[in-house]
Design a protein around this motif. Structure first.
Motif, short mmCIF file in Angstrom:
data_model
loop_
_atom_site.label_atom_id
_atom_site.label_comp_id
_atom_site.label_asym_id
_atom_site.label_seq_id
_atom_site.Cartn_x
_atom_site.Cartn_y
_atom_site.Cartn_z
N ALA A 215 0.87 -1.04 -0.02
CA ALA A 215 0.03 0.06 -0.03
C ALA A 215 0.80 1.23 -0.12
O ALA A 215 0.65 2.09 -0.76
CB ALA A 215 -0.87 -0.04 1.13
N GLY A 216 1.93 1.34 0.93
CA GLY A 216 2.72 2.22 1.28
C GLY A 216 3.76 2.62 -0.16
O GLY A 216 3.63 3.82 -0.71
N GLY A 217 4.09 1.64 -0.75
CA GLY A 217 4.99 1.71 -1.96
C GLY A 217 4.15 2.39 -3.12
O GLY A 217 4.52 3.16 -3.86
N SER A 218 2.71 1.67 -3.44
CA SER A 218 2.05 2.11 -4.48
C SER A 218 1.76 3.87 -4.22
O SER A 218 1.43 4.39 -5.26
CB SER A 218 0.90 1.17 -4.86
N LEU A 219 1.29 4.08 -3.01
CA LEU A 219 1.03 5.62 -2.64
C LEU A 219 2.07 6.39 -3.16
O LEU A 219 1.95 7.46 -3.86
CB LEU A 219 0.43 5.66 -1.34
N LEU A 220 3.38 6.08 -2.88
CA LEU A 220 4.54 6.82 -3.09
C LEU A 220 4.64 7.09 -4.38
O LEU A 220 4.86 8.28 -4.61
CB LEU A 220 5.81 6.11 -2.15
N VAL A 221 4.61 5.89 -5.16
CA VAL A 221 4.91 6.16 -6.55
C VAL A 221 3.57 7.06 -7.10
O VAL A 221 3.95 7.94 -7.97
CB VAL A 221 4.82 4.94 -7.39
N ASP A 222 2.46 6.79 -6.42
CA ASP A 222 1.29 7.62 -6.94
C ASP A 222 1.52 9.12 -6.72
O ASP A 222 1.12 9.90 -7.70
CB ASP A 222 0.31 7.21 -6.18
N TYR A 223 1.98 9.39 -5.82
CA TYR A 223 2.11 10.89 -5.30
C TYR A 223 2.98 11.58 -6.38
O TYR A 223 2.96 12.70 -6.87
CB TYR A 223 2.49 10.99 -3.98
N ILE A 224 4.07 10.72 -6.78
CA ILE A 224 4.94 11.51 -7.75
C ILE A 224 4.14 11.46 -9.13
O ILE A 224 4.53 12.45 -9.66
CB ILE A 224 6.42 10.43 -7.90
#
Lengths: 605, 605
Positions: free
Chosen positions: A110-119
């Motif tokens: 969840a955290g990883g996909s959100l991080l990438v998503d914010y970028i």
């Protein structure tokens, strides 16, 4: 100079105690955290209609039930995230909820996909904002990338200046946008009710021959892109003024209501006005034109719409650093994301987000449209995991009224999971990258974690048994001649121990003789050892000598290499001197467990 | 890895004792040092004819007396430089001769213009060689800059490998060129004598209506471009095998004779064959065509001509590093030009020459033709100064037969001065840069010199009175927690002195309390001082503390900052740690007269 510039751009540093003052009131939080979600109104209805018109104009009436379904999903998400806020008052992003209830691995997904998503959010939104600007000023079209980069730079600086300050500047356009859309909806409604619109529209329930569940689901999932950004509030609870949870929950509900009414309003007007989407003009633009004609109000609406699309990027600037902070606290990301900068924001997260999204914009030459499905998937994966986590939590804790809560989250989870699957199923060619990047990011998280754990293990001491041990001392001073710096170094060394040796590397017999004579004449009370270098290298003989010293005395003595170093007044003067001492330092530092001490001598001229 | 690559490209390092073996035999010296001078044959006659044909075809007969005049000047230069070689056996470039007889300032003018000139030589020659290649392979025309850069890279590597080795590879084309031109001249001569040529040529002495002394002088000065490169031998005497002067003098004379006969031969053939220059084809090409037709021999001559133009650059690679060495020895250039590299060449000079000429090629996009007059002026200024210096020397020393020697140099000086003035007069628009760059370079020389002198002054000690002084010692250890690295550092510090203080920077009360408790429990026998940082900066409170310690104890104690530093196994792992210790080092290093010691702790995982 650099420091002065920093002060002008970022502002003066703030004390840690000022953190509370930097926190967000509800009004400002709504502006900072909702621009991403609210901006979806500009394209949500359109996404649904684009899918439907492939079935013929008669099918557009489906936009109404689908919009209501999206509205339902929005309600579920808002209710669900409201539950999350109260359950995780210190910030309940998908990462925390999933980690807490489903285990670390799931949390990291969840955290990883959100991080990438914010970028992606920053890259996509700044490009979309640029498109709006270059539509107005076509001469800027060749400089799209530059315009996007300037926007990203502007956002980065605003966020480095601090949360409140950026909220104050950014609140105005958000509220302008909300006001403009409501004016549009109300005026449109009045015009419709007064019978000012004479469009032929298919009645609700009209039979459409080739309709399929798959296509309706696809239209629904496209409409769900309007829901990206909803999670921002629950991630950012620590940024709220006290009582943080209450304020966050209220902000979330307010945002949901504004978003919901704007979305359904636009959908209804689009249906009543009989609007079908065309590539040249947006649905909102068509509605505005039909309502007001191409007057001041029309241009105002277009202007604030462009502005809000650009500001949507700012949501990521609030969310990314906080998520990075949480991951860093759990040792899955580098320590540096834990440090608050001069203005109390997590500067490193803000800067990294700016740099990475700028890179994306450059690599894609500002054509980031293809990243949109990727970006939607990146949101719905953590949505699903977060709701699944909440389900597990209710079953585990069983608080009062848990059945209803579980029901809300279950419905939410199934819906978001379905949407994720539809995305994967219908748009695989555009989102396959997720299945490469996400595992990579998670692998990195684990590698970083292992590194921190290993180091902690290795550096941990037993407070009971591990005490300092006193040994002897040997100091070796490499000298390049007899100068004031050498005198200074020898004085220092002799003050610490009697075991001091000076080493000189000579290239020929003549040099050896001269140095020996001069040293004898000076007689500083320290033994001089002369090494002969046949290959004109200072390092090799010196390193050999140090090896020997180490081999002889390491058992009984601490060995120190004392490097006499004069420091020039101006940096360019360093070009005029062989930087052998730096070489010695770098080599020893990486190779040996030997203390390296530099005795600086500052030149005055 | 980097080291391995270096070995493959440059070769294994050589002992200083192998220097003598690296020196040049006469045959090889001729190849290395004369390619610049000999290559002028390819364009010298042409330069004269280009000026003359502006007066009409009847004027081309003037090329014969002008060529004889150039030959005369060549003889004077050779005689003059022969005298210089014997007077300055350790290398008698214009710099040394001018410095020795006319003072340092004049020497630096000569040295500076030669240094700049060598860079121009490499840039111009590699571009000219590239033109020859791209004429043969037009598809390479778009990659001219790249081809030139590859050539420069090749020359740089060859010279880094060492003088002998590059001589061995480079000798062949030089001798091929000489042989080819002689074959051409002899064959052409035979053909002319046998009456195989039926060209209408103006007889010697034909009246030309509009001839002027100015134009004849201009043609003469253009022809003098054939003389650039003559000084290379006298600069490079230390590169010769023993007896160096004798070998150098013989090489110089041999070069003069070869150059002279090739030059006059080409000029005669050009006259007899009635050749006038055209932009499309060179004079040498026309002669070769008229003599052999467009056969194998013709293409061979064109090929080696192209090659020698390119190799002309190599002369500068022999001369530049030696001149830089001499200037560095006199402290007008950075020390680094004094160091011999692994293969005994002055690597830094070679590399700098390669880099600067590559930059010139890049900046001018390979169109360096405009630099040629600049380059000729850069040669004739030091020619003039060197001869003037020799004149002063003869008058001063008055050795046997000095009148004749003085006469030779006086004639030489007046001629070269005249040519310099003609250059300035007729081509000012192309050479004005000299009057900006030369003063700049000389200014830099003096600044560098002053810096070295100041430092020597400042660092010099009195061997009688300046002896090491023993003082007390205070050691300050900044700690970030209680770890094995800190334990290690405290053990080290306590072994040296009892005055040890640990400092910890805390951000809040909670942290202070925890650290105090833990330290008490551990009790390492060292006082812990906790500093409170309100701005989340570690540096500021630490620096304040060090200021206080300095103020209190600097009189009686040496102060040491001992920095515990763990060193990660892989470089990228450093990204995972705040590099505070590096910051502390950098700050203290530049600001304070405090010893900075690093206690490295190498992590195993």
């Amino acid at each position: 100079m650099g420091n002065k510039l920093k002060r002008v751009v970022i502002g003066k540093p703030m004390k840690s105690g000022e953190l509370e003052e930097e926190k967000l009131s509800k009004m400002k939080a709504l502006a900072v955290l909702s621009s991403d979600a609210l901006s979806s109104v500009a394209y949500g209805t359109e996404q649904i209609l684009i899918v439907l018109v492939t079935l013929g104009f008669a099918a557009v009436w489906y936009s109404i039930p689908i919009s209501i379904a999206v509205l339902g999903l929005l309600t579920i998400l808002i209710l669900s995230y409201r539950q999350t806020i109260y359950s995780y008052p210190s910030g309940g992003g998908a990462y925390l909820v999933a980690k807490d209830n489903l285990g670390v691995g799931t949390g990291l997904i969840a955290g990883g996909s959100l991080l990438v998503d914010y970028i992606l959010t920053v890259a996509v939104s700044s490009s979309a904002g640029t498109d709006a600007i270059t539509s107005a000023f076509p001469s800027l079209h060749d400089h799209r990338v530059l315009v996007s980069l300037i926007m990203i730079l502007f956002l980065t600086i605003m966020n480095l200046r601090g949360i409140t300050e950026s909220a104050s500047i950014l609140a105005l356009p958000v509220y302008l946008f909300v006001a403009a859309i409501f004016v549009l909806i109300i005026a449109g409604l009045i015009k419709y009710v007064m019978g000012g619109i004479h469009a032929e529209v298919p009645e609700l329930g009209t039979a459409v021959s080739n309709v399929s569940l798959f296509l309706l689901l696809k239209a629904f999932s496209s409409g769900c892109s309007a829901l990206t950004g909803v999670e921002a509030v629950s991630n950012a609870i620590p940024n709220f003024k006290q009582p943080a949870e209450k304020n966050a929950a209220k902000t979330l509900v307010a945002m949901g209501m504004i978003l919901g009414s704007m979305f359904i309003g636009i959908s209804l007007l689009a249906y009543w006005y009989g609007i079908s989407p065309t590539p040249e003009e947006t649905v909102v633009s068509k509605i505005a034109e039909a309502t007001f004609g191409r007057g001041v109000l029309y241009y105002l609406i277009q202007g604030v719409t462009a502005l809000i699309l650009f500001l949507a990027a700012n949501t990521a600037y609030a969310a990314f650093p906080l998520l990075a902070f949480m991951l860093a606290k759990d040792k899955f990301m580098p320590h540096m994301f834990k440090v608050r900068g001069d203005r109390l924001g997590f500067s490193n997260g803000i800067i990294i987000l700016g740099v990475l999204s700028a890179l994306l914009v450059i690599v894609f030459h500002g054509d980031t449209e293809n990243l949109i499905p990727l970006y939607a998937v990146g949101v719905f994966i953590p949505f699903t995991l977060s709701q699944f986590g909440m389900m597990v939590r209710w079953i585990r804790l069983k608080p009062e009224g848990w059945i209803i809560k579980l029901l809300i989250n279950t419905i939410g989870m199934i819906t978001t999971l379905t949407i994720t699957l539809i995305f994967i199923f219908t748009k695989f060619s555009q989102i396959w990258m997720v299945f490469i990047f996400l595992p990579l990011v998670i692998f990195l998280f684990f590698r970083i974690h292992r590194h921190y754990m290993n180091i902690a293990d290795e550096l941990r001491i037993n407070l009971e048994s591990d005490k300092p041990e006193i040994k002897g001392s040997t100091i070796v001073i490499p000298v390049a001649g007899i100068t004031r710096v050498v005198l200074h170094s020898i004085s220092y060394a002799k003050s610490l121990t009697d075991n001091v040796v000076a080493v000189f590397v000579a290239f020929d017999e003549e040099e050896i003789r001269k140095m020996e004579e001069k040293w004898e004449e000076w007689n500083p009370g320290v033994r001089l050892i002369i090494l002969r270098s046949r290959y004109r290298s200072v390092m090799r003989p010196l390193m050999k000598f140090i090896d020997t010293v180490e081999w002889k005395t390491a058992e009984t003595d601490h060995i120190t290499i004392l490097i006499p170093q004069f420091i020039t007044k101006h940096w360019w003067q360093n070009l005029l001197h062989n930087q052998t001492s730096l070489l010695i330092r770098a080599y020893l530092y990486n190779q040996k467990d030997i203390v390296i001490a530099t005795v600086p001598y500052h030149l005055n001229r």
